[in-house]
Design an enzyme around this catalytic site. Structure first.
Site, mmCIF file in Angstrom:
data_model
loop_
_atom_site.group_PDB
_atom_site.id
_atom_site.type_symbol
_atom_site.label_atom_id
_atom_site.label_comp_id
_atom_site.label_asym_id
_atom_site.label_seq_id
_atom_site.Cartn_x
_atom_site.Cartn_y
_atom_site.Cartn_z
ATOM 1 N N SER A 51 0.860 -1.177 0.000
ATOM 2 C CA SER A 51 0.000 0.000 0.000
ATOM 3 C C SER A 51 0.899 1.230 0.000
ATOM 4 O O SER A 51 1.841 1.313 0.793
ATOM 5 C CB SER A 51 -0.916 -0.005 1.231
ATOM 6 O OG SER A 51 -1.886 1.010 1.109
ATOM 7 N N GLU A 52 0.609 2.176 -0.889
ATOM 8 C CA GLU A 52 1.516 3.313 -1.116
ATOM 9 C C GLU A 52 1.801 4.112 0.154
ATOM 10 O O GLU A 52 2.830 4.765 0.271
ATOM 11 C CB GLU A 52 0.933 4.239 -2.185
ATOM 12 C CG GLU A 52 -0.353 4.935 -1.719
ATOM 13 C CD GLU A 52 -1.039 5.743 -2.810
ATOM 14 O OE1 GLU A 52 -0.681 5.592 -3.986
ATOM 15 O OE2 GLU A 52 -1.946 6.528 -2.482
ATOM 16 N N ASN A 53 0.858 4.059 1.118
ATOM 17 C CA ASN A 53 1.050 4.834 2.343
ATOM 18 C C ASN A 53 1.885 4.096 3.386
ATOM 19 O O ASN A 53 1.844 4.442 4.562
ATOM 20 C CB ASN A 53 -0.311 5.243 2.929
ATOM 21 C CG ASN A 53 -1.226 4.068 3.159
ATOM 22 O OD1 ASN A 53 -1.344 3.198 2.309
ATOM 23 N ND2 ASN A 53 -1.879 4.025 4.298
#
Lengths: 216, 220
Positions: A51-53
């Site tokens: 997940s990019e975060n």
């Protein structure tokens, strides 16, 4: 006239995408429909979701007492972590993306061109607030870009196009497209059919798409 | 050395009109809500806010936007459910937006904090977001020149801290905190707990105290 075929449901689309994800793959799922893929991961393959975060080893959506506002996915939904998960900051997360460490990213799209150009971040609506998020980094950085989308827009326009009319996210990056009607590969000569729903003829698919599609 | 400060108001008292302020967070996760509230109460205006989002549902950055304190937003994703305050101000032309791809935003902040003037990245090449910027072909790939980003202040949210400013984070609330801490002239951390020196294992420190100027406890 009744259609001679039945389009794939979202779940069927997700299961079709999953068939092409290899065991041990690091995969990023875009916001929206691609997130459904998380619900259809097969038990016989170990697929690690990024997940990019700042998560590797993202698990299921968290509900009820398990929902914790400090643990969210790219769509800001509460998530669980799997055993073996890792947390990291944003610059490291995009080093994974831009540095070519993510095997597959699965994104939604407004349009995909036969050269593999992707348009998925804004329309031509001048009143809309532009927002890009991580789409451009993912499209450019992942080893393979898969697109999961409806074949047609709500008003019946093909989302497979010769050339994108919407602003581009990245040029020449899309490798495969999974729609409710067909799976297509993009090569040097444009779209090539991989598979399609039963009862839909090749001519019909080309006519719906407004494009020449190479036979399987 | 003791970087802990007892009140949020005191922690942000030198944030001035026209200041550039980095604010950590990805949606609500990692958003230093108490520090933002203190900046709002301090009444400063003409702020440049550097953050992934521009606030939503009337919370966090949306409060500053609604109160007319923000001149410019540098972010990757201003539009989200409930981002009404930003949308209205932007449409009225009262707010400047610099839209930056998320990875480029993170890397610009990292470069700024690391003393790097600029870098070339493939992200955004051939799109309207890099129009007019310098492009070079490096290792056969077209890449665009992007500049490092620094700010007067960084407001970030940590989990555990000590009086030297060493920080840990919790879950995905880490997001932009560690890079923003490096890139501001003054970094102010809102944290859940302050522990005695040594109670955070050196192995577990994520942001070393050298990057942190002030620590304020909010509790959970």
């Amino acid at each position: 006239m009744a259609k001679s075929y039945v389009p794939r449901t979202s779940g069927q689309m997700a299961r079709r995408v999953v068939e092409d994800i290899h065991d041990g793959a690091y995969v990023n799922l875009g916001i929206g429909r691609p997130m459904l893929v998380a619900n259809h991961l097969p038990p016989d393959k170990e697929i690690i979701l990024h997940s990019e975060n700042g998560v590797l080893g993202m698990g299921e959506i968290a509900v009820g007492d398990d929902a914790d506002p400090d643990y969210v996915n790219a769509g800001k939904q509460s998530i669980l972590l799997r055993k073996g998960a890792a947390l990291f900051h944003h610059a490291d997360s995009f080093s994974m993306i831009r540095g070519g460490h993510i095997d597959i990213c699965i994104l939604g799209a407004f349009q995909v061109s036969e050269r593999g150009d992707l348009a998925n971040w804004r329309t031509l609506d001048e009143a809309a607030i532009p927002a890009v998020g991580g789409a451009m980094d993912l499209a450019k950085g992942a080893k393979q870009v898969f697109i999961m989308m409806e074949h047609l827009t709500k008003d019946g326009q093909s989302k497979l196009v010769k050339s994108c009319s919407y602003p581009l996210t990245a040029m020449g990056v899309v490798k495969r497209v999974y729609t409710d009607l067909a799976t297509l590969e993009i090569g040097d000569n444009g779209f090539r059919l991989v598979d399609k729903v039963a009862g839909l003829s090749h001519n019909e698919l080309e006519s719906i798409s407004g494009l020449t599609i190479q036979e399987t | 050395m003791d970087k802990t400060i007892s009140s949020f108001a005191e922690a942000v008292e030198d944030v001035h009109d026209g200041a550039s302020v980095m604010i950590s967070g990805f949606g609500g996760a990692g958003l230093p809500a108490h520090l933002i509230e203190a900046v709002l109460e301090a009444g400063v205006k003409e702020l440049t806010i550097i953050s992934n989002n521009a606030g939503s549902k009337g919370l966090g950055i949306a409060k500053l936007v609604k109160a007319g304190r923000v001149r410019k937003v540098v972010c990757s994703f201003p539009r989200q459910p409930g981002s009404d305050e930003f949308d209205q101000m932007y449409r009225k032309g009262k707010l400047e937006l610099e839209l930056v791809p998320q990875g480029t935003l993170a890397e610009r902040i990292r470069a700024g904090g690391a003393g790097i003037g600029g870098f070339f990245t493939p992200t955004g090449v051939g799109t309207e977001l890099t129009a007019g910027k310098e492009i070079r072909t490096i290792n056969g790939l077209d890449q665009v020149l992007e500049y490092g980003l620094t700010a007067d202040f960084a407001l970030i949210k940590g989990n555990l801290a000590d009086r030297w400013g060493n920080l840990t984070y919790r879950g995905t609330a880490r997001n932009f905190g560690p890079v923003m801490a490096t890139a501001a002239r003054c970094t102010i951390a809102q944290v859940s707990h302050v522990l005695p020196l040594g109670d955070i294992s050196p192995e577990h420190v994520v942001t070393p105290g050298i990057f942190v100027d002030r620590v304020v406890v909010s509790g959970r």
